[in-house]
Design a protein around this motif. Structure first.
Motif, PDB file in Angstrom:
ATOM      1  N   LEU A 225       0.814  -1.205   0.000  1.00 37.02           N
ATOM      2  CA  LEU A 225       0.000   0.000   0.000  1.00 37.02           C
ATOM      3  C   LEU A 225       0.852   1.261   0.000  1.00 37.02           C
ATOM      4  CD1 LEU A 225      -2.854  -0.919   2.528  1.00 37.02           C
ATOM      5  CD2 LEU A 225      -2.993  -0.836   0.041  1.00 37.02           C
ATOM      6  N   GLU A 226       2.016   1.189   0.619  1.00 38.09           N
ATOM      7  CA  GLU A 226       2.897   2.353   0.672  1.00 38.09           C
ATOM      8  C   GLU A 226       3.813   2.454  -0.544  1.00 38.09           C
ATOM      9  OE1 GLU A 226       3.295   3.389   5.395  1.00 38.09           O
ATOM     10  OE2 GLU A 226       4.725   1.928   4.571  1.00 38.09           O
ATOM     11  N   GLY A 227       3.585   1.602  -1.547  1.00 36.98           N
ATOM     12  CA  GLY A 227       4.319   1.744  -2.803  1.00 36.98           C
ATOM     13  C   GLY A 227       5.151   0.553  -3.209  1.00 36.98           C
ATOM     14  N   GLY A 228       5.178  -0.494  -2.405  1.00 36.00           N
ATOM     15  CA  GLY A 228       5.943  -1.679  -2.751  1.00 36.00           C
ATOM     16  C   GLY A 228       5.279  -2.472  -3.873  1.00 36.00           C
TER      17      GLY A 228
ATOM     18  N   ALA B 152      -4.159   3.227 -14.673  1.00 36.06           N
ATOM     19  CA  ALA B 152      -3.745   1.820 -14.619  1.00 36.06           C
ATOM     20  C   ALA B 152      -4.950   0.896 -14.506  1.00 36.06           C
ATOM     21  CB  ALA B 152      -2.798   1.600 -13.447  1.00 36.06           C
ATOM     22  N   LEU B 153      -5.916   1.250 -13.673  1.00 33.45           N
ATOM     23  CA  LEU B 153      -7.078   0.403 -13.463  1.00 33.45           C
ATOM     24  C   LEU B 153      -7.946   0.282 -14.714  1.00 33.45           C
ATOM     25  CD1 LEU B 153      -8.183   1.539  -9.895  1.00 33.45           C
ATOM     26  CD2 LEU B 153      -7.384  -0.742 -10.538  1.00 33.45           C
ATOM     27  N   VAL B 154      -8.106   1.389 -15.438  1.00 29.93           N
ATOM     28  CA  VAL B 154      -8.969   1.350 -16.621  1.00 29.93           C
ATOM     29  C   VAL B 154      -8.385   0.450 -17.703  1.00 29.93           C
ATOM     30  CG1 VAL B 154      -8.047   3.307 -17.925  1.00 29.93           C
ATOM     31  CG2 VAL B 154     -10.483   2.824 -18.016  1.00 29.93           C
ATOM     32  N   GLY B 155      -7.110   0.129 -17.605  1.00 30.80           N
ATOM     33  CA  GLY B 155      -6.484  -0.784 -18.554  1.00 30.80           C
ATOM     34  C   GLY B 155      -7.057  -2.188 -18.504  1.00 30.80           C
ATOM     35  N   ALA B 156      -7.854  -2.500 -17.469  1.00 34.06           N
ATOM     36  CA  ALA B 156      -8.538  -3.786 -17.423  1.00 34.06           C
ATOM     37  C   ALA B 156      -9.468  -3.966 -18.613  1.00 34.06           C
ATOM     38  CB  ALA B 156      -9.331  -3.930 -16.123  1.00 34.06           C
TER      39      ALA B 156
ATOM     40  N   GLN C 181      -0.508  -3.024  -8.360  1.00 33.39           N
ATOM     41  CA  GLN C 181      -0.563  -2.272  -7.108  1.00 33.39           C
ATOM     42  C   GLN C 181      -1.940  -1.645  -6.905  1.00 33.39           C
ATOM     43  OE1 GLN C 181      -0.784   1.083  -6.107  1.00 33.39           O
ATOM     44  NE2 GLN C 181      -0.083   0.798  -4.004  1.00 33.39           N
ATOM     45  N   ALA C 182      -2.523  -1.099  -7.981  1.00 37.90           N
ATOM     46  CA  ALA C 182      -3.831  -0.447  -7.865  1.00 37.90           C
ATOM     47  C   ALA C 182      -4.937  -1.466  -7.608  1.00 37.90           C
ATOM     48  CB  ALA C 182      -4.122   0.363  -9.126  1.00 37.90           C
ATOM     49  N   PHE C 183      -4.857  -2.610  -8.286  1.00 45.18           N
ATOM     50  CA  PHE C 183      -5.865  -3.658  -8.099  1.00 45.18           C
ATOM     51  C   PHE C 183      -5.748  -4.278  -6.701  1.00 45.18           C
ATOM     52  CE2 PHE C 183      -7.802  -7.663 -10.280  1.00 45.18           C
ATOM     53  CZ  PHE C 183      -9.063  -7.284  -9.852  1.00 45.18           C
ATOM     54  N   PHE C 184      -4.515  -4.444  -6.229  1.00 42.52           N
ATOM     55  CA  PHE C 184      -4.267  -4.906  -4.863  1.00 42.52           C
ATOM     56  C   PHE C 184      -4.964  -3.971  -3.878  1.00 42.52           C
ATOM     57  CE2 PHE C 184      -1.699  -4.781  -0.977  1.00 42.52           C
ATOM     58  CZ  PHE C 184      -1.415  -6.116  -0.716  1.00 42.52           C
TER      59      PHE C 184
END
Length: 354
Positions: free
Chosen positions: A66-69, A245-249, A327-330
């Motif tokens: 969540l913090e960027g990993g 990034a999410l809309v790329g789904a 990361q966004a989907f996570f």
């Protein structure tokens, strides 16, 4: 079998209002001071107040991502020592979920790549989790999509097939202590990696179910402009780049209700494969070969999202997009979840990336 758009392609263009829109509009008007960064690092749920010394292994991993990993999993796998009928397996979270994921994977793949039910599972994961924002008293990834009357909402048109299949899976496995919330999100993660090229995203279980219908007015629609969507997702802790990034789904999406004269039209020319053609083909704008949603076109040209959209469309776009989407989907899979420190990691049971 019905096919549907994954995220934004939910309803016909003539639908211009929905329950709760007034609430959402009022809320986002106050969010223009939200600082947009490349990736959100905002903590969620109980991790906002849990001290580092009190973090479990799962809590530490989730907080790090969540913090960027990185949310992309390694190649570690799990093989059960016995079948699901054995007492040993019944007592093992990994063993139970291994058997469930095997069923999911078989349904989500065929000789062409990912299936219509896989597309539905990804969209279903979004729709259960994203009906939440930071002002919500409840909602999020809590299973309410299938445990309440939410499926009667116009937001969720086209999810009928995957909803029915998910309920069948739940009835088959609920005796092993699983939650509907976990099943929905695990199905979305499994569907993503089942698409050739899809990332294998770190996955956890232990979410609590809630049969209360989620707040209305918090899901995106295909006719909305980018500035509205940026604010809508900012309220869910996503930056504008996370939204891109999410809309790329939509790379594996087919629509049914946005334009009923073009039922099953895809949003890129390779809907069975997880690639970045969605970005380049949306920019190119050939709305005859594919069906381009207004929301996607708006995001592709909006000042806060255009550069990221073009980057994902570029020659090395896949290497940029995969970790950003993961990361966004996570993050999406944990919206509204308040027991993150007590979850159990099951990443090892997911299929390997193809």
């Amino acid at each position: 079998m019905k096919t549907t758009a994954i995220l934004f392609g939910l309803v016909a263009p003539q639908v211009l209002a929905y329950p709760g829109m007034g609430r959402a509009l009022d809320q986002i008007k106050s969010r223009r001071d939200y600082t947009l960064q490349s990736r959100s690092t905002e903590l969620l749920g109980d991790l906002k107040t849990t001290k580092d010394k009190d973090l479990t292994s799962s809590g530490s991993t989730i907080k790090s991502v969540l913090e960027g990993g990185s949310a992309i999993a390694d190649g570690s796998t799990y093989k059960p020592s016995g079948d699901l009928a054995s007492d040993t397996c019944k007592k093992s979270t990994l063993c139970v979920w291994y058997n469930i994921v095997q069923d999911l994977k078989a349904t989500f793949t065929d000789s062409n790549g990912c299936t219509d039910l896989a597309r539905g599972a990804i969209r279903q994961g979004f729709h259960d989790a994203a009906a939440w924002d930071k002002n919500s008293a409840y909602g999020g990834a809590d299973g309410s999509l299938l445990l309440s009357d939410e499926m009667s909402r116009v937001d969720n048109l086209g999810l009928e097939d995957i909803a029915a299949q998910t309920k069948d899976w739940y009835n088959q496995y609920k005796g092993y202590g699983i939650s509907m919330a976990d099943l929905i999100q695990t199905a979305a993660m499994t569907a993503t990696v089942s698409c050739p090229g899809g990332p294998r995203i770190k996955s956890f279980v232990g979410r609590k179910d809630d049969s209360r219908a989620a707040p209305t007015g918090l899901l995106p629609f295909q006719y909305q402009n980018a500035d509205y969507l940026v604010d809508l997702f900012a309220a869910k802790t996503f930056t504008s780049n996370d939204l891109v990034a999410l809309v790329g789904a939509h790379t594996s999406s087919k629509q049914k209700f946005v334009d009923t004269s073009r039922t099953n039209a895809p949003q890129d020319t390779t809907p069975n494969i997880w690639d970045t053609k969605f970005y380049s083909e949306t920019i190119a704008g050939d709305n005859k070969t594919i069906l381009i949603f207004h929301s996607d076109k708006s995001i592709s040209s909006y000042s806060e999202t255009q550069a990221q959209f073009k980057a994902f469309a570029g020659s090395n776009g896949k290497s940029l997009w995969s970790p950003a989407f993961a990361q966004a989907f996570f993050r999406m899979s944990f919206l509204g979840v308040n027991n993150l420190n007590n979850l159990t990691e099951i990443t090892q049971v997911l299929p390997l990336s193809q």
